[in-house]
Design an enzyme around this catalytic site. Sequence first.
Site, mmCIF file in Angstrom:
data_model
loop_
_atom_site.group_PDB
_atom_site.id
_atom_site.type_symbol
_atom_site.label_atom_id
_atom_site.label_comp_id
_atom_site.label_asym_id
_atom_site.label_seq_id
_atom_site.Cartn_x
_atom_site.Cartn_y
_atom_site.Cartn_z
ATOM 1 N N SER A 26 15.478 -31.254 -7.853
ATOM 2 C CA SER A 26 15.886 -31.703 -9.202
ATOM 3 C C SER A 26 15.615 -30.651 -10.275
ATOM 4 C CB SER A 26 15.152 -33.000 -9.561
ATOM 5 O OG SER A 26 13.761 -32.821 -9.443
ATOM 6 N N ASN A 113 4.891 -39.182 -8.794
ATOM 7 C CA ASN A 113 5.526 -40.397 -9.336
ATOM 8 C C ASN A 113 5.021 -40.735 -10.744
ATOM 9 O OD1 ASN A 113 6.628 -40.374 -6.837
ATOM 10 N ND2 ASN A 113 5.648 -42.243 -6.093
ATOM 11 N N THR A 158 41.529 -55.600 -43.002
ATOM 12 C CA THR A 158 41.199 -56.383 -41.813
ATOM 13 C C THR A 158 42.496 -56.416 -41.016
ATOM 14 O OG1 THR A 158 41.824 -58.488 -42.819
ATOM 15 C CG2 THR A 158 39.518 -57.832 -43.054
ATOM 16 N N HIS A 159 42.375 -56.415 -39.698
ATOM 17 C CA HIS A 159 43.555 -56.337 -38.821
ATOM 18 C C HIS A 159 44.406 -55.110 -39.140
ATOM 19 C CE1 HIS A 159 42.660 -60.570 -37.819
ATOM 20 N NE2 HIS A 159 42.405 -60.665 -39.122
ATOM 21 N N SER A 280 48.233 -26.593 -33.540
ATOM 22 C CA SER A 280 48.925 -26.906 -32.295
ATOM 23 C C SER A 280 49.477 -25.610 -31.716
ATOM 24 C CB SER A 280 50.066 -27.878 -32.581
ATOM 25 O OG SER A 280 51.043 -27.798 -31.562
ATOM 26 N N LYS A 286 51.186 -28.301 -37.536
ATOM 27 C CA LYS A 286 50.132 -29.281 -37.253
ATOM 28 C C LYS A 286 48.742 -28.855 -37.710
ATOM 29 C CE LYS A 286 50.376 -32.712 -35.290
ATOM 30 N NZ LYS A 286 50.551 -33.147 -33.911
ATOM 31 N N ASN A 288 45.320 -30.747 -36.809
ATOM 32 C CA ASN A 288 44.896 -31.917 -36.030
ATOM 33 C C ASN A 288 43.405 -32.239 -36.198
ATOM 34 O OD1 ASN A 288 47.456 -32.255 -34.923
ATOM 35 N ND2 ASN A 288 47.035 -30.812 -33.267
ATOM 36 N N GLU A 293 38.511 -36.662 -32.835
ATOM 37 C CA GLU A 293 39.007 -37.236 -31.575
ATOM 38 C C GLU A 293 38.018 -36.989 -30.436
ATOM 39 O OE1 GLU A 293 43.770 -36.788 -32.579
ATOM 40 O OE2 GLU A 293 42.806 -35.327 -31.290
ATOM 41 N N LYS A 328 17.246 -38.815 -15.091
ATOM 42 C CA LYS A 328 17.164 -37.799 -16.147
ATOM 43 C C LYS A 328 18.518 -37.181 -16.481
ATOM 44 C CE LYS A 328 13.490 -36.307 -13.892
ATOM 45 N NZ LYS A 328 13.340 -37.619 -13.259
#
Length: 466
Positions: A26, A113, A158-159, A280, A286, A288, A293, A328
């Site tokens: 590890s 341990n 809203t929505h 782009s 563009k 972006n 994102e 980990k």
Amino acid sequence: MKEKEILWTGRTAEKPNEKAFAFQASIRIDKRLVQDDIRGTRVHTAMLARQGIIPQDTAVVLDAELLRIAEELSNGELTVDESAEDIHSFVETELTRRLGDAGRMVHAGRSRNDQVALDFKLHLKHTVTELCEEIKALMSALLDKAEEYVDALMPGYTHLQKAQPVTLGFHLTAWVCALERDLSRFHDTLFRMDECPLGSGALAGSGLPLDREKTAVNLGFRAPTLNAMDSVADRDFAVELAADAAICQTHLSRFCEDIILWASAEFGFLNLSERWSTGSSIMPQKKNPDFAELVRGKTGRVVGNLVALFTILKGIPYAYDKDLQEDKEALFDSLDTISDCLQIFRGMITASSFNRERMEAACIDGFSEATDAADYLVRKGLPFRNAHEIAAHIVRDCINDGQSCIGERTLEELRTRSLLFEADIFAMLTPRACMNARRTPGGTALDEVRRQIAVLRERIHSTGTA
Ligand code: ARG
């Protein structure tokens, strides 16, 4: 790694081949624990000497050498040997290479341990504290923006439909409330995990006269853990931190979704700085929102790591099983990712500017003043349900007449729907009046948002200082 440097070679006549050894090693993941491992070993060694388990003068030599190893690692004179099995083997082997038999004394009364549980906790205690500072820095940056735009009107949605006028200051303050809960969640977890597992041995404690209380205090823990078996089996702290990270990352993801929408030509609310945008490869026009994102996209791995931890834990019998070694990689990835995302997000939002005119203009169509028209009638004694219906009819009247807000109607037209309307209604229907009328705690009024900002600033200041 030479065979004699493997900590457990006595028991097995045959050894795993190279590929198999590497599979179970590890070091690639736990090498970042090296300073924590050395710190734990120094405190353990000093305790062994105080308890008469190893000679005092040997402990002095061991401590000086451990300190030297720590320094050489910090200044680059020594690097972690990646052919070692894990970081615990590396430190003990290095010590023994330098000091011979003295190095072989340090593992009395402990097992890997309890050692790994200790190292992991020690490491998390300082890295999560640093992460909390990142969260605080983002909260402060957002509150600065909220103050700058405290009176900048914009539609609240809203929505994803225009609902009621708010301000950008109010919207950003909402984000900071979420981050404040994230901060408190990390602090809660730090409090719960603040118990020292060292001295639990493999699973059952030790027959040697260890002073676990002293070890715990000297390593900066509140107390030693209560039960040795629980100490080596417990990874609740890893799951909790992974969950804290997943919730915080999900918040960032939602903020980024707002930013991506606001930066679109359709909204035009936000101008992302060119430094925080990309072009782009094919479309020359563009600009972006890639950073936003990608922060949103990284949520996949952070949520995935939480699921991985649950899946690792769900079927393993008490106490320690090697499955736990997978803990980990998952948690470090979550914490690394969220730390990056917090910094990127802060840089991006700090460099952004908002288009006040576009945001305010967007409040006009969409009838987001309709609730306030209904509230006007309620203040004049009408039951809300009736007031709601009247306001809805007025909205329909407007649409039929090609009007984009209730304020475009004449008083006579409004009075065909309710005689309670008087000339004072018009001043109450502008987006700014609607926004400023909501003075209830938690509302959008300027003074109320300023109060919310002050409360959050105070919480940033006081969290973690108790
Ligand atoms: N590398 C191990 C881990 O991360 C350390 C503990 C090993 N213990 C053992 N009994 N093999 O969990």
